[in-house]
Design a protein around this motif. Structure first.
Motif, PDB file in Angstrom:
ATOM      1  N   LEU A 104      50.834  48.979  44.599  1.00 11.12           N
ATOM      2  CA  LEU A 104      51.912  49.893  44.514  1.00 11.12           C
ATOM      3  C   LEU A 104      51.475  51.355  44.552  1.00 11.12           C
ATOM      4  N   VAL A 105      50.430  51.662  43.717  1.00 10.28           N
ATOM      5  CA  VAL A 105      50.190  53.280  44.032  1.00 10.28           C
ATOM      6  C   VAL A 105      49.816  53.508  45.436  1.00 10.28           C
ATOM      7  N   MET A 106      48.921  52.979  46.250  1.00 14.39           N
ATOM      8  CA  MET A 106      48.547  53.055  47.643  1.00 14.39           C
ATOM      9  C   MET A 106      50.049  53.357  48.271  1.00 14.39           C
ATOM     10  N   PHE A 107      50.804  52.363  47.863  1.00 15.90           N
ATOM     11  CA  PHE A 107      52.179  52.210  48.637  1.00 15.90           C
ATOM     12  C   PHE A 107      52.956  53.467  48.594  1.00 15.90           C
ATOM     13  N   GLU A 108      52.983  53.893  47.466  1.00 16.09           N
ATOM     14  CA  GLU A 108      53.678  55.205  46.808  1.00 16.09           C
ATOM     15  C   GLU A 108      52.890  56.392  47.620  1.00 16.09           C
ATOM     16  N   ILE A 109      51.720  56.536  47.707  1.00 17.97           N
ATOM     17  CA  ILE A 109      50.835  57.668  48.397  1.00 17.97           C
ATOM     18  C   ILE A 109      51.289  57.736  49.850  1.00 17.97           C
ATOM     19  N   HIS A 110      51.246  56.319  50.450  1.00 14.76           N
ATOM     20  CA  HIS A 110      51.558  56.310  51.850  1.00 14.76           C
ATOM     21  C   HIS A 110      52.970  56.551  52.258  1.00 14.76           C
ATOM     22  N   LYS A 111      53.958  56.556  50.971  1.00 13.96           N
ATOM     23  CA  LYS A 111      55.209  57.278  51.196  1.00 13.96           C
ATOM     24  C   LYS A 111      55.253  58.593  51.825  1.00 13.96           C
ATOM     25  N   VAL A 112      54.214  59.636  51.311  1.00 11.53           N
ATOM     26  CA  VAL A 112      54.357  60.806  51.793  1.00 11.53           C
ATOM     27  C   VAL A 112      54.098  60.743  53.261  1.00 11.53           C
ATOM     28  N   ARG A 113      53.210  59.854  53.818  1.00  9.37           N
ATOM     29  CA  ARG A 113      52.987  60.123  55.425  1.00  9.37           C
ATOM     30  C   ARG A 113      54.215  59.483  55.934  1.00  9.37           C
ATOM     31  N   VAL A 128      55.575  64.032  46.955  1.00  7.90           N
ATOM     32  CA  VAL A 128      54.373  64.747  46.497  1.00  7.90           C
ATOM     33  C   VAL A 128      54.608  65.052  45.197  1.00  7.90           C
ATOM     34  N   ASN A 129      55.860  65.799  44.806  1.00 15.57           N
ATOM     35  CA  ASN A 129      56.081  66.209  43.479  1.00 15.57           C
ATOM     36  C   ASN A 129      56.022  65.079  42.365  1.00 15.57           C
ATOM     37  N   LYS A 130      56.621  63.996  42.800  1.00 12.31           N
ATOM     38  CA  LYS A 130      56.677  62.756  41.816  1.00 12.31           C
ATOM     39  C   LYS A 130      55.404  62.348  41.552  1.00 12.31           C
ATOM     40  N   LEU A 131      54.484  62.251  42.651  1.00  9.69           N
ATOM     41  CA  LEU A 131      53.087  61.764  42.462  1.00  9.69           C
ATOM     42  C   LEU A 131      52.242  62.655  41.700  1.00  9.69           C
ATOM     43  N   ALA A 132      52.477  63.985  41.717  1.00  6.59           N
ATOM     44  CA  ALA A 132      51.663  64.833  41.290  1.00  6.59           C
ATOM     45  C   ALA A 132      51.231  64.530  39.589  1.00  6.59           C
ATOM     46  N   GLU A 133      52.329  64.036  38.914  1.00 10.60           N
ATOM     47  CA  GLU A 133      52.202  63.684  37.562  1.00 10.60           C
ATOM     48  C   GLU A 133      51.133  62.679  37.441  1.00 10.60           C
ATOM     49  N   MET A 134      51.096  61.820  38.406  1.00 15.19           N
ATOM     50  CA  MET A 134      50.047  60.502  38.240  1.00 15.19           C
ATOM     51  C   MET A 134      48.766  60.737  38.832  1.00 15.19           C
ATOM     52  N   SER A 135      48.498  61.768  39.501  1.00 17.88           N
ATOM     53  CA  SER A 135      47.334  61.966  40.366  1.00 17.88           C
ATOM     54  C   SER A 135      46.186  61.891  39.567  1.00 17.88           C
ATOM     55  N   GLY A 136      46.055  62.298  38.338  1.00 22.26           N
ATOM     56  CA  GLY A 136      44.923  62.338  37.310  1.00 22.26           C
ATOM     57  C   GLY A 136      44.507  60.747  37.193  1.00 22.26           C
ATOM     58  N   THR A 137      45.358  59.936  37.426  1.00 21.28           N
ATOM     59  CA  THR A 137      44.850  58.453  37.071  1.00 21.28           C
ATOM     60  C   THR A 137      44.311  57.815  38.406  1.00 21.28           C
ATOM     61  N   PHE A 138      44.431  58.482  39.681  1.00 19.24           N
ATOM     62  CA  PHE A 138      44.017  57.995  40.945  1.00 19.24           C
ATOM     63  C   PHE A 138      42.453  57.590  40.906  1.00 19.24           C
ATOM     64  N   ASP A 139      42.160  56.540  41.443  1.00 14.25           N
ATOM     65  CA  ASP A 139      40.762  56.205  41.793  1.00 14.25           C
ATOM     66  C   ASP A 139      40.201  56.944  43.140  1.00 14.25           C
ATOM     67  N   SER A 140      39.093  56.726  43.460  1.00 11.82           N
ATOM     68  CA  SER A 140      38.568  57.583  44.850  1.00 11.82           C
ATOM     69  C   SER A 140      39.435  57.206  45.751  1.00 11.82           C
ATOM     70  N   LEU A 141      39.630  55.904  46.150  1.00 12.88           N
ATOM     71  CA  LEU A 141      40.431  55.726  47.334  1.00 12.88           C
ATOM     72  C   LEU A 141      41.558  56.177  47.315  1.00 12.88           C
ATOM     73  N   HIS A 142      42.378  56.099  46.415  1.00 13.06           N
ATOM     74  CA  HIS A 142      43.837  56.761  46.145  1.00 13.06           C
ATOM     75  C   HIS A 142      43.932  58.101  46.341  1.00 13.06           C
ATOM     76  N   SER A 143      42.743  58.859  45.596  1.00  9.24           N
ATOM     77  CA  SER A 143      42.437  60.414  45.948  1.00  9.24           C
ATOM     78  C   SER A 143      42.483  60.880  47.349  1.00  9.24           C
ATOM     79  N   PHE A 144      41.506  60.110  47.839  1.00 11.20           N
ATOM     80  CA  PHE A 144      41.215  60.255  49.572  1.00 11.20           C
ATOM     81  C   PHE A 144      42.508  60.420  50.282  1.00 11.20           C
TER      82      PHE A 144
END
Length: 421
Positions: A104-113, A128-144
């Motif tokens: 789910l998280v990777m899917f949500e990040i790829h929605k930006v693309r 981007v704004n929706k995910l900003a609140e979640m970004s502190g919980t991202f692992d390294s792959l999500h962050s990339f």
């Protein structure tokens, strides 16, 4: 994905406050601890929260979802039918919210693309704004990918310094990840492009050469051609013309091997500009004319070539041919009700149209009230130099020396900005 962030993501997606979700189940303070993984809730509490959100906890289909996601991610990085990309997205979006999937998280990040690919800039920013609140919980792959796609957004909005900052943050994650060589080369390529946009020529060459080494090993000729074009532009800027021409001809050859008209004509545009820079108008015109009648190529590329061709004919005082190309360009632009998408080319073509027809009042209004402010807004210093000089010469012709001096000064200041960049 852990259940706490998963619940938080669904809550944000549904624009629900913590208090609304927690009401009658737990306190909103306790819900906050669950979402931020500071406590482990009972299965009963988790079940109640998920029920209110309308989601199921079922991992049986997770492998299928993961496979479908990867197929869709790959589509976002290659030239594909947009209708198919949208269809796959809608299918995945429905599936994703029926199940608790690790994807789910990777899917949500790829929605930006995804939103960037289909041209929905506002939706991309909202995501981007929706995910900003979640970004502190991202692992390294999500962050990339988070940093990379934010870089893509900034690049498309011409915020190149911000784009470079995001891309460099993504690059820093590489030593923590086991990504494919292709994924590494892609981030190197976009960093090279961004350095090129910022006129950091040596850095652009460095990153483009890193990327092309990988693309050569993989026999990825299209990506190699893109790198050759970038290297050609960079060597042209430092006046190493022979090297630039060599890279452009390699790009042209690879484009022809792949029968990629878009790539071929992008290279012709670059060759035309290079020969124009060298003062070889005959060669420049030859390459521009290759593009303007090619219906397989995007309209924006054809209009860019038309604009360049008009300027070239005007430069050598071949006004008859310039008028023919102006008429052709006006006919093409008039096919479209929304001129905003092609505003730069609309202004260029009309500038020369008014100039050659000696429609002095319209020329001044266009340049002073519309075109030059547009160029300033987009920090297009190279074109400010061209059109401020054009306006200054126009005023000089009519002995309006004060006005001429004003625009010569503007051209000089813009030129200094290019030198600083």
């Amino acid at each position: 994905m852990e259940i706490g962030p998963y619940i938080k993501l669904h809550r944000i997606k549904q624009e629900m406050t913590q208090a609304e979700l927690a009401e009658g189940i737990v306190s909103y303070a306790y819900l906050s601890k669950i979402e931020n993984q500071k406590t482990e809730a009972s299965p009963n509490v988790i079940s109640l929260l998920c029920t209110r959100l309308g989601i199921q906890l079922n991992n049986e289909t997770d492998e299928t979802i993961r496979r479908k996601c990867q197929e869709w991610y790959d589509m976002l990085f290659d030239v594909n039918d947009k209708e198919e990309i949208i269809k796959r997205y809608q299918e995945l979006n429905d599936l994703m919210y029926e199940h608790h999937s690790d994807s789910l998280v990777m899917f949500e990040i790829h929605k930006v693309r995804y939103f960037l690919v289909i041209g929905e800039m506002e939706e991309a920013l909202n995501q981007v704004n929706k995910l900003a609140e979640m970004s502190g919980t991202f692992d390294s792959l999500h962050s990339f990918y988070w940093y990379k796609f934010k870089g893509n957004y900034s690049s498309l909005t011409s915020e190149f310094n911000q784009a470079l900052r995001m891309y460099k943050l993504a690059e820093e994650k590489l030593n923590q990840l086991d990504l494919s060589e292709d994924a590494v080369a892609d981030i190197q390529y976009v960093i090279a492009v961004t350095h090129s946009k910022l006129r950091n020529t040596l850095e652009a060459i460095d990153y483009a050469e890193k990327a092309i080494d990988t693309f050569r090993k993989q026999y990825n000729f299209v990506r190699c051609a893109q790198c050759h074009n970038l290297l050609g532009i960079s060597f042209r800027r430092i006046r190493m013309y022979d090297k630039a021409i060599k890279h452009f001809h390699l790009a042209l050859h690879l484009g022809e091997l792949n029968k990629n008209r878009q790539l071929i004509q992008l290279t012709n545009q670059n060759l035309g500009y290079l020969y124009s820079t060298k003062g070889e108008s005959k060669e420049a015109i030859k390459h521009y004319r290759e593009i303007i009648y090619d219906e397989e190529v995007d309209l924006v590329e054809r209009l860019a070539a038309i604009s360049s061709l008009i300027k070239e004919y005007n430069e050598i005082s071949n006004y008859e041919e310039a008028r023919k190309v102006i008429d052709y360009g006006l006919t093409m632009i008039d096919q479209f009700s929304d001129k905003n998408e092609f505003k730069l080319f609309y202004y260029v073509i009309h500038t020369y149209h008014y100039s050659l027809n000696k429609d002095h009042d319209k020329l001044e209004v266009l340049l002073i009230d519309n075109f030059i402010p547009y160029l300033k807004q987009h920090k297009d210093y190279a074109n400010i130099v061209v059109y401020a000089n054009l306006l200054a010469k126009h005023y000089e012709q009519f002995k309006k020396y004060k006005d001429a001096a004003k625009y010569y000064k503007m051209a000089n200041l813009a030129y200094e900005q290019i030198a600083v960049i």
